[in-house]
Motif scaffolding. Structure first.
Motif, short mmCIF file in Angstrom:
data_model
loop_
_atom_site.label_atom_id
_atom_site.label_comp_id
_atom_site.label_asym_id
_atom_site.label_seq_id
_atom_site.Cartn_x
_atom_site.Cartn_y
_atom_site.Cartn_z
N ARG A 25 0.82 -1.21 0.00
CA ARG A 25 0.00 0.00 0.00
C ARG A 25 0.85 1.26 0.00
O ARG A 25 0.56 2.23 -0.72
N LEU A 26 1.91 1.26 0.80
CA LEU A 26 2.74 2.46 0.90
C LEU A 26 3.56 2.68 -0.36
O LEU A 26 3.87 3.82 -0.71
N THR A 27 3.94 1.60 -1.03
CA THR A 27 4.63 1.74 -2.31
C THR A 27 3.70 2.37 -3.34
O THR A 27 4.10 3.28 -4.09
N LEU A 28 2.46 1.91 -3.38
CA LEU A 28 1.47 2.51 -4.28
C LEU A 28 1.22 3.96 -3.92
O LEU A 28 1.14 4.83 -4.79
N ALA A 29 1.12 4.24 -2.61
CA ALA A 29 0.87 5.61 -2.16
C ALA A 29 2.03 6.52 -2.55
O ALA A 29 1.83 7.66 -2.98
N ALA A 30 3.27 6.04 -2.40
CA ALA A 30 4.43 6.85 -2.74
C ALA A 30 4.41 7.24 -4.21
O ALA A 30 4.76 8.36 -4.59
N ASP A 31 3.98 6.31 -5.07
CA ASP A 31 3.90 6.62 -6.49
C ASP A 31 2.78 7.61 -6.77
O ASP A 31 2.94 8.56 -7.54
N LEU A 32 1.62 7.39 -6.15
CA LEU A 32 0.48 8.28 -6.36
C LEU A 32 0.77 9.70 -5.89
O LEU A 32 0.32 10.67 -6.49
N LEU A 33 1.51 9.82 -4.81
CA LEU A 33 1.78 11.14 -4.24
C LEU A 33 2.62 12.01 -5.16
O LEU A 33 2.70 13.23 -4.97
N ARG A 34 3.26 11.40 -6.15
CA ARG A 34 4.04 12.20 -7.10
C ARG A 34 3.16 12.85 -8.15
O ARG A 34 3.62 13.72 -8.90
N GLU A 35 1.90 12.43 -8.24
CA GLU A 35 0.97 13.08 -9.16
C GLU A 35 0.63 14.46 -8.60
O GLU A 35 0.20 14.59 -7.45
N PRO A 36 0.80 15.52 -9.38
CA PRO A 36 0.65 16.88 -8.85
C PRO A 36 -0.75 17.19 -8.33
O PRO A 36 -0.91 18.02 -7.44
N ASP A 37 -1.79 16.55 -8.88
CA ASP A 37 -3.15 16.86 -8.47
C ASP A 37 -3.69 15.93 -7.38
O ASP A 37 -4.84 16.08 -6.97
N ALA A 38 -2.90 15.00 -6.94
CA ALA A 38 -3.38 14.02 -5.96
C ALA A 38 -3.46 14.66 -4.58
O ALA A 38 -2.51 15.29 -4.12
N THR A 39 -4.59 14.47 -3.90
CA THR A 39 -4.72 14.91 -2.51
C THR A 39 -4.41 13.74 -1.59
O THR A 39 -4.57 12.57 -1.97
N LEU A 40 -3.97 14.04 -0.37
CA LEU A 40 -3.63 12.99 0.58
C LEU A 40 -4.86 12.14 0.89
O LEU A 40 -4.77 10.91 1.02
N GLY A 41 -6.03 12.77 1.00
CA GLY A 41 -7.25 12.02 1.29
C GLY A 41 -7.61 11.06 0.17
O GLY A 41 -8.00 9.91 0.43
N ALA A 42 -7.49 11.52 -1.08
CA ALA A 42 -7.80 10.65 -2.21
C ALA A 42 -6.83 9.48 -2.30
O ALA A 42 -7.22 8.35 -2.58
N VAL A 43 -5.55 9.75 -2.06
CA VAL A 43 -4.55 8.68 -2.08
C VAL A 43 -4.85 7.67 -0.97
O VAL A 43 -4.76 6.45 -1.17
N ALA A 44 -5.18 8.17 0.21
CA ALA A 44 -5.49 7.27 1.34
C ALA A 44 -6.62 6.32 0.97
O ALA A 44 -6.53 5.10 1.23
N ARG A 45 -7.67 6.84 0.37
CA ARG A 45 -8.80 5.98 -0.02
C ARG A 45 -8.38 4.97 -1.08
O ARG A 45 -8.81 3.81 -1.06
N ARG A 46 -7.55 5.39 -2.01
CA ARG A 46 -7.14 4.50 -3.09
C ARG A 46 -6.35 3.30 -2.58
O ARG A 46 -6.40 2.22 -3.17
N VAL A 47 -5.56 3.47 -1.53
CA VAL A 47 -4.68 2.40 -1.07
C VAL A 47 -5.17 1.73 0.22
O VAL A 47 -4.46 0.91 0.79
N GLY A 48 -6.37 2.09 0.67
CA GLY A 48 -6.96 1.33 1.76
C GLY A 48 -6.83 1.91 3.15
O GLY A 48 -7.01 1.18 4.13
N TYR A 49 -6.54 3.21 3.25
CA TYR A 49 -6.49 3.84 4.57
C TYR A 49 -7.74 4.69 4.76
O TYR A 49 -8.19 5.38 3.85
N GLY A 50 -8.27 4.66 5.98
CA GLY A 50 -9.53 5.31 6.24
C GLY A 50 -9.47 6.81 6.33
O GLY A 50 -10.51 7.48 6.26
N SER A 51 -8.29 7.37 6.50
CA SER A 51 -8.17 8.83 6.63
C SER A 51 -6.77 9.26 6.23
O SER A 51 -5.83 8.45 6.23
N PRO A 52 -6.59 10.53 5.88
CA PRO A 52 -5.25 11.05 5.59
C PRO A 52 -4.31 10.88 6.78
O PRO A 52 -3.13 10.60 6.59
N PHE A 53 -4.85 11.03 7.99
CA PHE A 53 -4.01 10.88 9.18
C PHE A 53 -3.45 9.46 9.28
O PHE A 53 -2.28 9.26 9.60
N ALA A 54 -4.30 8.46 9.03
CA ALA A 54 -3.85 7.07 9.12
C ALA A 54 -2.76 6.78 8.10
O ALA A 54 -1.76 6.12 8.40
#
Length: 346
Positions: A288-317
């Protein structure tokens, strides 16, 4: 927001759409960004001492012969040099941060030292970057030298899957006759060009060369297969891995994964850990964190949207898990990833 989600869905779909095999999971990760690529033209005797601390470097002999000299670790009386020959078309993959030497002969003393930031100097510290410049991404002691060495360096740890780095020995050598690839002459043709978007072209060529070379090397009998490489063929663990890679955002538990794999929770835990080298939930977290690390490089990606995409319930988690496992916050990961010479902890 809808536009952002559509844009974000393109690259993750590559991960989610495929029931990834073990090799795909291991190799999916090299993402060069402004990698340092160089064509070195040299005349014997020559010797380059590389101590740039880069996480991974790919070296190939386009013309001429050479040697890679590494330091063997664990000798009872200290460190002993180990020399590996390089013939035309051979590819060497070197895992950092330990230094090594590339030379015409193992006995030739270093004449140039490459420091962090790709600063070249004599062993006495006199800088040589401008003195030895021969043109676009070309460097050496003369334009007509009989030896042509191509090198590509990943300069940030975050550009390379950490599971891949852990799986590799300090030096991988793939002989030219072990694979049939046109990538080396293509890289040589492109490395000296100056055209719009050339850095991106070279980054992707380096990623492709690395991935193709490692795929060929892992298939060779002398390759030490990394932990988990053969797990995909196991009827139980392979099924579990395919389930995780097909839907990493699902709220998996060991019990749920065991049921989907047709075994008990205890049996899956033992078998998965033995073959993969880590428990199922630890593997899922890293995936999940490998996928998140790749997604976070997208300029328009928000932390909340990335969290949902990789299975975390909140940006904080997601942020807490990212920092705990990778040693850096998602925000810092994104900011450092945008800088060509930044380093990302793992």
């Amino acid at each position: 927001m809808a536009g952002r989600l559509v844009r974000m869905s393109v690259r993750p779909a590559v991960f989610y759409a495929h029931a990834m095999d073990a090799l795909t999971g291991l190799l999916d990760g090299p993402r060069a960004r402004g990698a340092f690529l160089m064509r070195s033209v040299l005349t014997p005797p020559w010797s380059l001492r590389i101590q740039d601390e880069a996480p991974l470097t790919v070296v190939t002999m386009a013309r001429g012969e050479g040697w890679v000299v590494t330091d063997a670790v664990g000798e009872p009386r200290g460190r002993r040099a180990a020399a590996t020959p390089l013939h035309p078309g051979d590819v060497a993959i070197l895992r950092g941060p330990d230094p090594y030497t590339v030379a015409d002969d193992p006995a030739t003393p270093p004449r140039v030292v490459i420091h962090p930031g790709q600063v070249s100097a004599t062993p006495q510290g006199v800088e040589l970057c401008e003195v030895m410049a021969l043109g676009v991404r070309t460097w050496g002691d003369g334009p007509d030298g009989p030896v042509v060495l191509l090198s590509g360096t990943y300069q940030m740890r975050g550009e390379v899957n950490q599971r891949l780095l852990r799986a590799l020995p300090p030096l991988v050598r793939l002989p030219a006759d072990a694979w049939n690839s046109s990538l080396v002459p293509l890289l040589e043709a492109e490395i000296g060009r100056e055209a719009p978007g050339q850095e991106v072209v070279l980054d992707r060529l380096l990623d492709l060369l690395l991935t193709a070379a490692l795929r060929a090397w892992f298939a060779r009998p002398e390759a030490e297969v990394p932990g988990g490489y053969d797990a995909q063929s196991d009827p139980v663990v392979g099924r579990a891995l395919r389930q995780l890679h097909a839907d990493p955002a699902r709220a998996w538990t060991v019990a749920g994964l065991a049921a989907a794999s047709g075994v008990s929770r205890a049996a899956l835990g033992r078998r998965f850990t033995a073959l993969v080298g880590e428990p199922p939930m630890t593997y899922l977290t890293n995936l999940r964190l490998t996928l998140a690390a790749d997604l976070l490089r997208e300029p328009d990606a928000t932390l909340g949207a990335v969290a949902r995409r990789v299975g975390y319930g909140s940006p904080f988690a997601l942020s807490a898990a990212f920092k705990r496992v990778r040693g850096v916050s998602p925000r810092d990961h994104r900011r450092r990833g945008a800088a060509p010479h930044a380093d990302v902890g793992a």
